[in-house]
Write a protein that holds these residues in place. Structure first.
Motif, short mmCIF file in Angstrom:
data_model
loop_
_atom_site.label_atom_id
_atom_site.label_comp_id
_atom_site.label_asym_id
_atom_site.label_seq_id
_atom_site.Cartn_x
_atom_site.Cartn_y
_atom_site.Cartn_z
N ASN A 156 1.74 -3.64 -6.39
CA ASN A 156 1.44 -2.28 -6.25
C ASN A 156 0.90 -1.97 -7.60
N ILE A 157 -0.44 -1.10 -7.28
CA ILE A 157 -1.11 -0.74 -8.45
C ILE A 157 -0.33 0.57 -9.35
N ASP A 158 0.39 1.40 -8.66
CA ASP A 158 1.11 2.50 -9.34
C ASP A 158 2.42 1.73 -10.10
N ALA A 210 -8.06 -2.15 -4.25
CA ALA A 210 -7.36 -0.92 -4.78
C ALA A 210 -7.33 0.03 -3.42
N GLN A 211 -8.12 -0.10 -2.34
CA GLN A 211 -8.02 0.70 -1.16
C GLN A 211 -6.65 0.63 -0.58
N TRP A 212 -5.96 -0.54 -0.89
CA TRP A 212 -4.40 -0.53 -0.19
C TRP A 212 -3.64 -0.64 -1.32
N ASN A 213 -3.93 0.12 -2.72
CA ASN A 213 -3.22 0.35 -3.69
C ASN A 213 -2.60 -0.94 -4.19
N GLU A 223 7.18 -3.96 -4.83
CA GLU A 223 5.96 -3.73 -6.02
C GLU A 223 5.07 -4.99 -6.07
N SER A 274 0.78 -1.21 -0.13
CA SER A 274 -0.09 -0.01 0.03
C SER A 274 0.73 1.16 -0.02
N GLY A 307 4.03 1.39 -1.29
CA GLY A 307 5.05 1.23 -2.16
C GLY A 307 6.27 0.89 -1.78
N GLU A 345 1.17 0.12 -13.27
CA GLU A 345 0.62 0.92 -14.14
C GLU A 345 1.73 1.71 -14.76
N LYS A 384 -3.37 -4.79 -6.50
CA LYS A 384 -4.02 -5.42 -7.75
C LYS A 384 -3.71 -6.76 -7.61
#
Length: 338
Positions: A238-240, A131-134, A81, A76, A78, A243, A136
């Motif tokens: 990690n979503i960031d 997604a609340q924890w960033n 990863e 969450s 970062g 992406e 996927k």
């Protein structure tokens, strides 16, 4: 310095910058040691590196980045990863996927476990909660039905579970609690010490974990067919970070997941084939629980726990009934081959 030299230096600097920009290095947080439970992650790292000619690499760390109960928190913020965690470690943070930990769902093999996990992971409620924890949800870590090891006289009747201190998390812990057991959710890495020190009488694990964490070395017996359920342990990214991947690197990651899962299933299948010889080698009695005892266990644990879970989820604004129905339908489809 002449103009040619300056140009050469500038060109070299530019090339170095481009090369660095193309390289992607991810840190992956898991725990314990390399074992059947982590083989899909190791295979994923291998495949991604191969497909990108070494431009996208993963450093898999066994406990060096975070404690297992804190992996989702690390994702969450970062701190790394990719990570693996188990739903039972923090049920309040991943409520949706706990449907997969309900006792006596009827999952018969690892392929069916993959099917139901993928169905739930793809549900919008699961995506939104993670997604609340960033985070996927990338893939599951399918495990067979848990069974228990213990010391002393084998526990073969439901009355034997009354007062039994068992290392069990999630729905499995609730199932034993329903028949008088006393569950404790010490982590996998603490299970051996808990058994050795007398904190627990028995430990519920899948086969690989009984081997990896040494509980089989403490055991006098193992229940071969109790099969009260299993735990669900996703691999998340990690979503960031996901992406930020280039299209090429993201395609390499996504396309490698099915092969990584297939490798995991084949590897785990080999472990299951030699499990009886492991028991014999270590002098552990293989205990078969009677159908009557299992039916009685299921009656006391399955329906009440399922109904309570659905009611609890619905009260929190989550589609509990819909999620449970999705598991039932997906499992039926998997069993029928449709």
């Amino acid at each position: 310095m002449n103009k040619i030299a300056v140009g050469a230096v500038a060109g070299a600097m530019s090339f170095a910058f481009v090369s660095d920009a193309m390289a992607t290095e991810w840190n992956v947080s898991v725990w314990g040691k390399r074992r059947a439970f982590t083989e899909h992650i190791e295979k994923l790292a291998e495949l991604v590196s191969e497909k990108t000619n070494g431009e996208f690499t993963m450093n898999v760390s066994y406990g060096g980045l975070s404690k297992n109960r804190e992996n989702l928190d690390g994702i969450s913020i970062g701190a790394f990863e990719m990570a693996q965690f188990c739903a039972g470690y923090h049920r309040d943070k991943n409520r949706v996927i706990t449907v997969l930990e309900l006792p006596f769902l009827g999952v018969e093999n690892l392929a069916q476990e993959v099917a139901v996990s993928q169905a739930v992971y793809s549900h919008p409620a699961a995506t939104e909660e993670m997604a609340q924890w960033n985070a996927k949800l990338l893939m599951t870590s399918p495990m067979p039905q848990y069974n228990i090891v213990g010391t002393g006289e084998a526990r073969t009747d439901l009355a034997d579970f009354d007062g039994m201190r068992v290392r069990a998390t999630g729905g499995i812990g609730k199932a034993f609690e329903a028949v008088g057991g006393v569950p404790t959710s010490v982590t996998a890495t603490e299970a051996y010490q808990a058994m050795e020190g007398g904190l627990v009488d028995t430990v519920a694990f899948a086969q690989h974990a009984h081997l990896s964490f040494g509980t089989i070395n403490q055991a006098d017996w193992w229940t071969a067919n109790l099969n009260p359920g299993t735990v669900n342990c996703p691999v998340v990214v990690n979503i960031d970070a996901y992406e930020d991947l280039s299209d090429e690197h993201r395609a390499a990651l996504d396309s490698s997941i099915p092969e990584a899962i297939d490798h995991y299933l084949a590897n785990y299948g080999e472990l299951l084939k030699r499990w009886d010889s492991v028991l014999e080698e270590k002098g552990v009695e293989k205990v078969m629980i009677s159908d009557e005892v299992i039916s009685e266990f299921r009656a006391k644990a399955a329906d009440p726990i399922r109904d309570a879970w659905i009611a609890d989820m619905e009260a929190q604004g989550l589609p509990g009934q819909e999620l449970y129905d999705l598991v039932v339908k997906t499992l039926a489809d998997a069993k029928s081959g449709s």
